[in-house]
Design a protein around this motif. Structure first.
Motif, PDB file in Angstrom:
ATOM      1  N   GLU A 114      60.537  70.713  26.729  1.00  0.00           N
ATOM      2  CA  GLU A 114      60.025  70.690  25.361  1.00  0.00           C
ATOM      3  C   GLU A 114      60.496  71.908  24.579  1.00  0.00           C
ATOM      4  N   MET A 115      60.522  73.073  25.225  1.00  0.00           N
ATOM      5  CA  MET A 115      60.976  74.292  24.562  1.00  0.00           C
ATOM      6  C   MET A 115      62.455  74.206  24.189  1.00  0.00           C
ATOM      7  N   ILE A 116      63.230  73.506  24.985  1.00  0.00           N
ATOM      8  CA  ILE A 116      64.671  73.399  24.736  1.00  0.00           C
ATOM      9  C   ILE A 116      64.980  72.324  23.698  1.00  0.00           C
ATOM     10  N   THR A 117      64.294  71.199  23.786  1.00  0.00           N
ATOM     11  CA  THR A 117      64.627  70.055  22.921  1.00  0.00           C
ATOM     12  C   THR A 117      63.790  69.987  21.654  1.00  0.00           C
ATOM     13  N   GLU A 118      62.638  70.681  21.635  1.00  0.00           N
ATOM     14  CA  GLU A 118      61.658  70.628  20.555  1.00  0.00           C
ATOM     15  C   GLU A 118      60.974  69.270  20.479  1.00  0.00           C
ATOM     16  N   LYS A 119      61.099  68.481  21.525  1.00  0.00           N
ATOM     17  CA  LYS A 119      60.454  67.173  21.573  1.00  0.00           C
ATOM     18  C   LYS A 119      59.356  67.189  22.623  1.00  0.00           C
ATOM     19  N   ASN A 129      60.018  52.827  28.605  1.00  0.00           N
ATOM     20  CA  ASN A 129      60.375  53.484  29.867  1.00  0.00           C
ATOM     21  C   ASN A 129      61.234  54.730  29.694  1.00  0.00           C
ATOM     22  N   LEU A 130      61.491  55.170  28.456  1.00  0.00           N
ATOM     23  CA  LEU A 130      62.194  56.430  28.253  1.00  0.00           C
ATOM     24  C   LEU A 130      61.166  57.550  28.156  1.00  0.00           C
ATOM     25  N   SER A 131      61.362  58.609  28.932  1.00  0.00           N
ATOM     26  CA  SER A 131      60.469  59.762  28.931  1.00  0.00           C
ATOM     27  C   SER A 131      61.281  61.016  28.624  1.00  0.00           C
ATOM     28  N   LEU A 132      60.595  62.115  28.370  1.00  0.00           N
ATOM     29  CA  LEU A 132      61.288  63.382  28.143  1.00  0.00           C
ATOM     30  C   LEU A 132      62.126  63.750  29.358  1.00  0.00           C
ATOM     31  N   HIS A 133      61.589  63.517  30.533  1.00  0.00           N
ATOM     32  CA  HIS A 133      62.325  63.802  31.775  1.00  0.00           C
ATOM     33  C   HIS A 133      63.636  63.008  31.822  1.00  0.00           C
ATOM     34  N   HIS A 134      63.564  61.711  31.584  1.00  0.00           N
ATOM     35  CA  HIS A 134      64.769  60.877  31.662  1.00  0.00           C
ATOM     36  C   HIS A 134      65.726  61.170  30.509  1.00  0.00           C
ATOM     37  N   PHE A 135      65.181  61.467  29.350  1.00  0.00           N
ATOM     38  CA  PHE A 135      65.989  61.834  28.193  1.00  0.00           C
ATOM     39  C   PHE A 135      66.859  63.051  28.517  1.00  0.00           C
ATOM     40  N   ALA A 136      66.265  64.054  29.153  1.00  0.00           N
ATOM     41  CA  ALA A 136      67.006  65.263  29.515  1.00  0.00           C
ATOM     42  C   ALA A 136      67.962  64.999  30.672  1.00  0.00           C
ATOM     43  N   LYS A 137      67.519  64.225  31.639  1.00  0.00           N
ATOM     44  CA  LYS A 137      68.359  63.938  32.799  1.00  0.00           C
ATOM     45  C   LYS A 137      69.633  63.207  32.400  1.00  0.00           C
ATOM     46  N   LEU A 138      69.517  62.271  31.465  1.00  0.00           N
ATOM     47  CA  LEU A 138      70.674  61.502  31.012  1.00  0.00           C
ATOM     48  C   LEU A 138      71.694  62.376  30.287  1.00  0.00           C
ATOM     49  N   HIS A 174      75.672  78.035  26.543  1.00  0.00           N
ATOM     50  CA  HIS A 174      75.807  76.645  26.986  1.00  0.00           C
ATOM     51  C   HIS A 174      75.441  76.530  28.465  1.00  0.00           C
ATOM     52  N   ASP A 175      75.993  77.408  29.285  1.00  0.00           N
ATOM     53  CA  ASP A 175      75.731  77.369  30.724  1.00  0.00           C
ATOM     54  C   ASP A 175      74.254  77.576  31.018  1.00  0.00           C
ATOM     55  N   CYS A 176      73.623  78.491  30.275  1.00  0.00           N
ATOM     56  CA  CYS A 176      72.205  78.780  30.498  1.00  0.00           C
ATOM     57  C   CYS A 176      71.335  77.592  30.111  1.00  0.00           C
ATOM     58  N   LEU A 177      71.660  76.946  29.000  1.00  0.00           N
ATOM     59  CA  LEU A 177      70.887  75.783  28.574  1.00  0.00           C
ATOM     60  C   LEU A 177      71.013  74.642  29.579  1.00  0.00           C
ATOM     61  N   ILE A 178      72.211  74.433  30.104  1.00  0.00           N
ATOM     62  CA  ILE A 178      72.409  73.403  31.126  1.00  0.00           C
ATOM     63  C   ILE A 178      71.563  73.719  32.357  1.00  0.00           C
ATOM     64  N   SER A 179      71.570  74.985  32.771  1.00  0.00           N
ATOM     65  CA  SER A 179      70.792  75.383  33.946  1.00  0.00           C
ATOM     66  C   SER A 179      69.299  75.223  33.705  1.00  0.00           C
ATOM     67  N   MET A 180      68.844  75.548  32.493  1.00  0.00           N
ATOM     68  CA  MET A 180      67.423  75.412  32.176  1.00  0.00           C
ATOM     69  C   MET A 180      67.000  73.947  32.154  1.00  0.00           C
ATOM     70  N   VAL A 181      67.846  73.088  31.623  1.00  0.00           N
ATOM     71  CA  VAL A 181      67.533  71.656  31.625  1.00  0.00           C
ATOM     72  C   VAL A 181      67.488  71.134  33.058  1.00  0.00           C
ATOM     73  N   LYS A 182      68.405  71.583  33.900  1.00  0.00           N
ATOM     74  CA  LYS A 182      68.395  71.171  35.305  1.00  0.00           C
ATOM     75  C   LYS A 182      67.086  71.562  35.970  1.00  0.00           C
ATOM     76  N   ILE A 183      66.608  72.790  35.706  1.00  0.00           N
ATOM     77  CA  ILE A 183      65.345  73.238  36.287  1.00  0.00           C
ATOM     78  C   ILE A 183      64.195  72.384  35.762  1.00  0.00           C
ATOM     79  N   GLY A 184      64.200  72.120  34.445  1.00  0.00           N
ATOM     80  CA  GLY A 184      63.161  71.274  33.879  1.00  0.00           C
ATOM     81  C   GLY A 184      63.130  69.896  34.509  1.00  0.00           C
ATOM     82  N   VAL A 185      64.294  69.322  34.720  1.00  0.00           N
ATOM     83  CA  VAL A 185      64.388  67.997  35.341  1.00  0.00           C
ATOM     84  C   VAL A 185      63.946  68.038  36.795  1.00  0.00           C
ATOM     85  N   LEU A 186      64.384  69.052  37.538  1.00  0.00           N
ATOM     86  CA  LEU A 186      64.005  69.168  38.946  1.00  0.00           C
ATOM     87  C   LEU A 186      62.507  69.396  39.117  1.00  0.00           C
ATOM     88  N   CYS A 187      61.905  70.111  38.184  1.00  0.00           N
ATOM     89  CA  CYS A 187      60.470  70.369  38.278  1.00  0.00           C
ATOM     90  C   CYS A 187      59.637  69.137  37.929  1.00  0.00           C
TER      91      CYS A 187
END
Length: 238
Positions: A114-119, A129-138, A174-187
């Motif tokens: 949510e902090m990254i996407t503002e959604k 069936n679309l969630s914030l988790h799946h939105f970021a994962k895709l 860019h690299d940091c945002l990708i890593s943060m999204v990965k952590i958000g998805v994994l969590c």
């Protein structure tokens, strides 16, 4: 607290609906503060505590934009619920996890996305069936910059214009945002067993900050000693 809640910074105060300008480094620091607070509750209290209601309105910001985790009305000691969690579903819509430390991890993942996407997780776009988790994962990894808060893109453009090493700084962002999204998805994966532990989240978030600042990557012993000293300071008596 002087700067109110993270909710107001991300989504406005409910009156004029104007959100505030939250810089990337501020978001990164807030994410680290919250992770440190949860790590302290889960691993360094005499008896592990589960917060059970982690969301932006319960993240309070002081004069220096240091985040404090507040509102412990739904909190429970882990010994009260057992490691599998059996107290029932408590918390806020969109953030509701099972009553366990891994439930807190799930909420942290949603908060980070949510902090990254503002959604928020209850945004109107999340249906069928679309969630914030799946939105970021895709979006991982190539489309991450297409889903981030537009304010971060404005900040990126300013960095590109005024920084001599703008290309390196932009690439690191860019690299940091990708890593943060990965952590958000994994969590926030469905299976609690596949989620990260908060102690690992804290180490990885510090590494991301070091990467962005270009100061190298801290690991295990150095970061852990700092966390043990500072974890409790990210809790609020609210």
């Amino acid at each position: 607290m002087a700067n109110g809640s993270l909710e107001k910074w991300l989504h406005g105060d409910g009156h004029d609906q104007l959100k505030r300008d939250l810089k990337f480094t501020q978001r990164l620091n807030i994410a680290i503060d919250v992770a440190s607070a949860l790590d302290y509750l889960h691993n360094h209290c005499q008896t592990s505590l589960i917060h059970r209601d982690l969301k932006p309105s319960n993240i309070l910001l002081d004069d220096d934009m240091i985040a404090r985790l507040g509102d412990f009305r739904l909190a429970r000691f882990l010994s009260e619920v057992g490691h599998t969690g059996s107290i029932g579903m408590k918390g806020s819509i969109g953030y509701i996890p099972p009553a366990s430390t891994q439930g807190d991890v799930y909420c942290y993942g949603i908060l980070l996305l949510e902090m990254i996407t503002e959604k928020g997780p209850t945004d109107d776009m999340f249906k069928n069936n679309l969630s914030l988790h799946h939105f970021a994962k895709l979006a991982l990894p190539e489309q991450v910059m297409e889903i981030v808060d537009p304010q971060l893109l404005v900040e990126e453009a300013e960095v590109t214009q005024h920084n001599e090493n703008h290309v390196n700084r932009r690439n690191r962002m860019h690299d940091c945002l990708i890593s943060m999204v990965k952590i958000g998805v994994l969590c926030s994966v469905e299976s609690p067993r596949e989620r990260m532990l908060m102690r690992d989240v804290v180490v990885e978030m510090h590494a991301i900050k070091d990467l962005y600042l270009g100061t190298g990557i801290h690991r295990d012993k150095q970061v852990r000693s700092q966390i043990l000293d500072e974890g409790s300071s990210y809790l609020s008596h609210y």
